[in-house]
Enzyme design. Structure first.
Site, PDB file in Angstrom:
ATOM      1  N   LYS A 157       0.843  -1.203   0.000  1.00  0.00           N
ATOM      2  CA  LYS A 157       0.000   0.000   0.000  1.00  0.00           C
ATOM      3  C   LYS A 157       0.884   1.260   0.000  1.00  0.00           C
ATOM      4  O   LYS A 157       0.602   2.225  -0.720  1.00  0.00           O
ATOM      5  CB  LYS A 157      -0.947  -0.014   1.209  1.00  0.00           C
ATOM      6  N   GLN A 177      -4.855  -1.795   9.470  1.00  0.00           N
ATOM      7  CA  GLN A 177      -4.708  -3.098   8.831  1.00  0.00           C
ATOM      8  C   GLN A 177      -5.263  -4.193   9.745  1.00  0.00           C
ATOM      9  O   GLN A 177      -4.948  -4.248  10.935  1.00  0.00           O
ATOM     10  CB  GLN A 177      -3.227  -3.365   8.501  1.00  0.00           C
ATOM     11  N   ASP A 182     -11.198   2.409   3.589  1.00  0.00           N
ATOM     12  CA  ASP A 182     -11.427   0.962   3.479  1.00  0.00           C
ATOM     13  C   ASP A 182     -12.908   0.654   3.238  1.00  0.00           C
ATOM     14  O   ASP A 182     -13.245  -0.470   2.837  1.00  0.00           O
ATOM     15  CB  ASP A 182     -11.021   0.257   4.783  1.00  0.00           C
TER      16      ASP A 182
END
Ligand code: GUN
Length: 292
Positions: free
Chosen positions: A52, A96, A119
């Protein structure tokens, strides 16, 4: 049969984002800024987050990585989230997953300001998606729809079978495919572990989205000739010939199914590469305030 090249589409998407960012910067705007919180040293999570950060560089974004040991308390993590919620320079951020067991993932997700939740996991974004309002769509469902869009695969009026009902893939992809939109307007059936006659249901499908995490589950006898197959499975199976000791296997028996299909995604190189590009897309939307 056309092989859907997720690597190429994801690279195209990142190139387009990078061009938009350079236009923004030329117009005096700041670069989009994505922050990521990583807890502990899980190998898979380390790799995802490193990828990422690398994608941010490719897109011309600023990135910030905030690391905690897996002994971090929930309170400390919530404080870090609060700081990012209030940091005007950060357009969007992710925590995460998975998190250590002593931390409530749901509490963490709900602590993120939904306007920075790139997200798309916050219930406000999930709820807005389900009623067709502008929102951040989570990475895998967005990536799947983008592949269908860029390969001009018609979904309108098609019978679509989604295998799996997870919150991050099965449910949202089913919701999006039935939405009055393009891609969308499909007739969607969701199958799961309590569904009898899955093979019969699949044989009727024009499009199958396989997201079960069961390697090789979709076999040739389940596929109508000419069907479109999207394989979301990425199970690590032992492979002594690889340096890593494993390889990724999808939910589809690719060798036997591919010759029957009109379109199929490979594993790896299909849906997988799209997920990070989707996160970059959401971060750009956040920086441009296109959703909120
Ligand atoms: N872990 C596996 N996939 C994801 C993802 O898309 N976002 C976050 N935050 N964690 C993940």
């Amino acid at each position: 049969m056309t092989l859907i090249d997720g690597k190429k589409i994801s690279s195209d998407l990142k190139t387009e984002i990078a061009a938009t960012v350079e236009d923004m910067v030329a117009n005096g705007q700041k670069r989009p800024h994505l922050a990521a919180i990583l807890v502990g040293h899980d190998g898979g999570s380390e790799t995802y987050v490193a990828n990422k950060v690398k994608a941010c560089e490719q897109c011309g974004f600023t990135s910030t990585l905030i690391r905690f040991e897996d002994t971090v308390t929930e309170e400390e993590l919530l404080q870090a989230i609060d700081r990012l919620n209030n940091d005007a320079d950060v357009d969007g951020f992710i925590v995460q997953l998975p998190l250590p067991r002593h931390i409530s993932e749901q509490r963490v997700i709900e602590a993120i300001d939904y306007r920075k939740d790139v997200d798309g996991f916050h219930p406000v974004n999930v709820g807005r998606m389900s009623i067709g309002l502008p929102c951040y769509v989570s990475a895998t469902p967005f990536g799947i729809l983008e592949l269908l869009r860029r390969y001009d695969i018609e979904t309108r009026g098609k019978r679509c079978v989604v295998l799996g009902r997870s919150n991050i893939v099965g449910k949202p992809v089913a919701t999006l495919l039935m939405q009055k939109a393009q891609p969308g307007n499909a007739t969607v059936t969701v199958c799961h572990s309590a569904t009898p006659d899955i093979k019969d249901i699949c044989r009727e499908a024009d499009i199958i989205i396989a997201a079960l995490g069961s390697p090789g589950f979709v076999t040739a006898d389940m596929v109508k000739p000419g069907a479109v197959i999207v394989d979301v499975g990425t199970t690590r199976v032992p492979d002594a010939t690889r340096k890593s000791g494993f390889r990724l296997r999808g939910d589809v028996d690719f060798d036997n199914v591919a010759p029957l299909c009109s379109f199929i995604t490979p594993v790896p190189g299909g849906v997988g590469p799209m997920t990070i590009a989707s996160l970059m897309h959401n971060t750009l939307l956040a920086a441009r305030h296109e959703i909120y």
